[in-house]
Write a protein that holds these residues in place. Structure first.
Motif, PDB file in Angstrom:
ATOM      1  N   ALA A 224       0.813  -1.214   0.000  1.00 43.68           N
ATOM      2  CA  ALA A 224       0.000   0.000   0.000  1.00 43.68           C
ATOM      3  C   ALA A 224       0.847   1.265   0.000  1.00 43.68           C
ATOM      4  CB  ALA A 224      -0.941   0.006   1.200  1.00 43.68           C
ATOM      5  N   GLY A 225       2.146   1.137   0.241  1.00 45.65           N
ATOM      6  CA  GLY A 225       3.013   2.314   0.252  1.00 45.65           C
ATOM      7  C   GLY A 225       3.041   3.054   1.566  1.00 45.65           C
ATOM      8  N   ASN A 226       2.614   2.430   2.662  1.00 45.68           N
ATOM      9  CA  ASN A 226       2.673   3.047   3.990  1.00 45.68           C
ATOM     10  C   ASN A 226       4.073   2.823   4.576  1.00 45.68           C
ATOM     11  OD1 ASN A 226      -0.054   3.713   3.719  1.00 45.68           O
ATOM     12  ND2 ASN A 226      -0.720   1.819   4.694  1.00 45.68           N
ATOM     13  N   VAL A 227       4.997   3.689   4.222  1.00 49.75           N
ATOM     14  CA  VAL A 227       6.394   3.469   4.589  1.00 49.75           C
ATOM     15  C   VAL A 227       6.574   3.563   6.102  1.00 49.75           C
ATOM     16  CG1 VAL A 227       8.758   4.226   4.205  1.00 49.75           C
ATOM     17  CG2 VAL A 227       7.095   4.398   2.361  1.00 49.75           C
ATOM     18  N   GLY A 228       6.003   4.579   6.731  1.00 47.17           N
ATOM     19  CA  GLY A 228       6.163   4.730   8.170  1.00 47.17           C
ATOM     20  C   GLY A 228       5.593   3.563   8.945  1.00 47.17           C
TER      21      GLY A 228
END
Length: 593
Positions: A224-228
């Motif tokens: 999903a691209g939720n890096v944090g």
């Protein structure tokens, strides 16, 4: 009561299961017992043949997420369907309404759909062909996840039901996130849905965060691209044994997914300092390396190459691109006959500035850049911090730290894939001279040999600038070194020729490569050649390429649907020309290819 009995029931022999079920039926105070068995199929077979439960046909066993669940629910047969009577199960009047019964019946179907949606092709087909997607029912997966989330929201409002262990149990939650990943949402939409489902399950607070669940959450947030959030889960997984390299590759996938929007819709007119922060992922890569070091995971050259690749996943900057042409649509004149179509043509722009093209300047030639008074070589300009992008400097700094030791690791030597990643980074930032310096000097000093990727990244970068001379030098060297050709190398050469308007040369290249090694570029390259030829009124060159396509058809016996006779006829009509049967060989006349 079911939770209290689980630890004690694990010591009961299998022969006593029938008698135990009878006790549960008589002791109505327990209401529902949830029993987890080692083999649910053996239990069902035992109960169906047991004489101690002669009334077992009135009761229902449900297998959900790998557990066998015995429920004291009376089955009332009405026609072809079965309804469940909950009146004898619970004495709470709030659960006796018809609406509640219907909602509780839907829960079982929702759990079954979640279990099916989490499987490959919903569990209907084998995995013989991983690229086969015609059996992938995306709509079913999305509906299953939506219904599951609705059930969680309804249960959160009324926690007096007895299905919380099934809805928020660890296996079911893992399946729910697996089904969510099969919904084919883009990263931006998937990011929102993953976080919403996480908050909903976390609000209920009944699901333990196990090793398998934390890994699934890591996978969902990375895609999903939720890096944090991905880095937080990676830090949480320090208490579990590392699954190298899967969970660390998923962490890198988070950076790639977050950079997808920038890669597709990058504003090349903004300065490098005004680009989003994901353009420079150094701090994320440092966090991943520190996590690997604390968990005693070795740092190997193949993984180091994947770390460097993250600097090139945010797309190309304006210094690496040039618009060679634009499409012009000329509307029919008033005096044109009725039914006349607009004329599609191509107008060529000015060539790129000379300092962008390596073949037009010498390696020692001093160049003055716009807006600067100093004169220096192009390579020195590309190494200057105040002129080039900070992300490129960060990539070289990170590369040097890997070779001198970083995050507690000893120094490592990059392999050819690591240097290919550096060439790719330079090409995406427009630093062609630095890429050529790595290709011509650094790689030979490291006793490495360039492979197909080394040539591919350079040819693609030079094709966007239209530097045919340098491309031919690399192409000749590639053939002399006997590097294995692939369709993408041919595509890069054709793109460079077309950007300079050399349609005849691109057709000749395709024909020569096919006659020598039987390799053809992707079908989109064939269409691009035809479009360039027709847009520039090179009708006979377009028909010559039709002849080349027929040679490929005769040799392979296969015709791509986008290159069939019908599709080609439509393409010619779009540009105002007509393709007749006389333009095809005798073998392909009067039949559909």
């Amino acid at each position: 009561p079911g939770r209290m009995l689980r630890s004690r029931l694990s010591t009961i022999n299998r022969k006593d299961w029938g008698q135990l079920g009878k006790i549960f039926y008589q002791k109505r105070s327990i209401v529902i017992g949830r029993l987890q068995f080692l083999s649910h199929q053996n239990l069902i077979n035992h109960v169906s043949t047991s004489s101690s439960l002669s009334h077992c046909d009135k009761y229902q066993y449900r297998v959900l997420s790998g557990r066998s669940v015995f429920r004291g629910e009376k089955v009332i047969t009405t026609g072809s369907k079965s309804e469940l009577d909950f009146n004898k199960v619970s004495s709470k009047s709030s659960l006796h309404t018809e609406e509640t019964q219907r909602e509780r019946m839907d829960v079982y179907e929702v759990l079954e759909n979640i279990q099916s949606a989490a499987l490959y092709n919903q569990g209907n087909n084998n995995k013989t062909n991983r690229r086969e997607k015609k059996h992938w029912d995306i709509r079913f997966c999305r509906e299953a996840v939506r219904n599951y989330q609705t059930c969680l929201e309804q249960w959160g409002e009324n926690k007096e039901t007895d299905l919380e262990d099934d809805l928020v149990s660890e296996p079911v939650v893992v399946q729910a996130f697996s089904a969510l990943l099969r919904c084919n949402w883009p990263p931006q939409e998937l990011s929102k849905r993953v976080r919403d489902l996480e908050r909903l399950i976390g609000t209920i607070g009944e699901t333990p965060l196990t090793d398998e669940l934390s890994l699934k959450l890591l996978e969902a947030n990375s895609k999903a691209g939720n890096v944090g959030r991905t880095l937080s889960l990676l830090e949480l997984r320090k208490s579990y044994p590392p699954q190298y390299p899967r969970e660390f590759l998923l962490s890198l996938q988070a950076i790639h997914s977050a950079s997808l929007e920038l890669r597709k819709n990058r504003n090349i007119f903004l300065g490098e300092d005004q680009q989003p922060s994901i353009d420079n992922p150094t701090r994320f890569l440092d966090a991943i390396l520190m996590n690997m070091y604390h968990r005693n995971v070795p740092l190997e050259p193949p993984f180091a190459a994947k770390l460097l690749n993250c600097f090139a996943c945010s797309g190309r900057s304006g210094k690496a691109l040039h618009a060679h042409y634009k499409i012009v649509v000329t509307k029919p004149h008033e005096e044109s006959p009725e039914g006349a179509k607009p004329k599609i043509s191509m107008k060529w722009n000015r060539p790129p500035p000379f300092y962008k093209i390596p073949s037009q300047i010498n390696q020692e030639q001093l160049v003055k850049m716009p807006g600067y008074k100093e004169q220096m070589t192009k390579y020195e300009w590309e190494c200057r911090e105040d002129y080039w992008s900070r992300s490129l400097d960060a990539a070289f700094s990170f590369c040097d730290s890997l070779q001198h030791g970083v995050g507690g690791y000893n120094a490592i030597e990059l392999d050819i894939e690591g240097w290919n990643a550096m060439i790719k980074i330079c090409c995406h930032r427009g630093a062609i001279w630095r890429a050529l310096q790595i290709f011509r000097e650094i790689i030979p000093k490291k006793n490495l040999e360039p492979n197909g990727k080394s040539y591919l990244f350079l040819l693609q970068a030079l094709a966007r600038l239209g530097d045919i001379s340098t491309m031919r030098e690399l192409w000749d060297k590639l053939l002399i070194e006997q590097v294995t050709l692939n369709p993408y190398l041919i595509e890069a050469m054709v793109d460079g020729l077309l950007n300079k308007g050399n349609v005849a040369g691109s057709i000749t290249l395709c024909q020569d490569v096919w006659n020598q090694v039987h390799i053809q570029p992707p079908y989109t390259t064939h269409l691009k050649i035809l479009e360039f030829a027709l847009a520039n009124d090179y009708l006979y060159e377009a028909k010559r390429h039709i002849y080349v396509l027929q040679q490929i058809w005769m040799a392979t016996g296969q015709v791509h649907p986008k290159l069939s006779k019908t599709a080609l006829s439509h393409l010619f009509q779009y540009f105002g020309y007509k393709l007749t049967e006389d333009d095809f060989l005798t073998e392909f006349r009067h039949n559909i290819c």
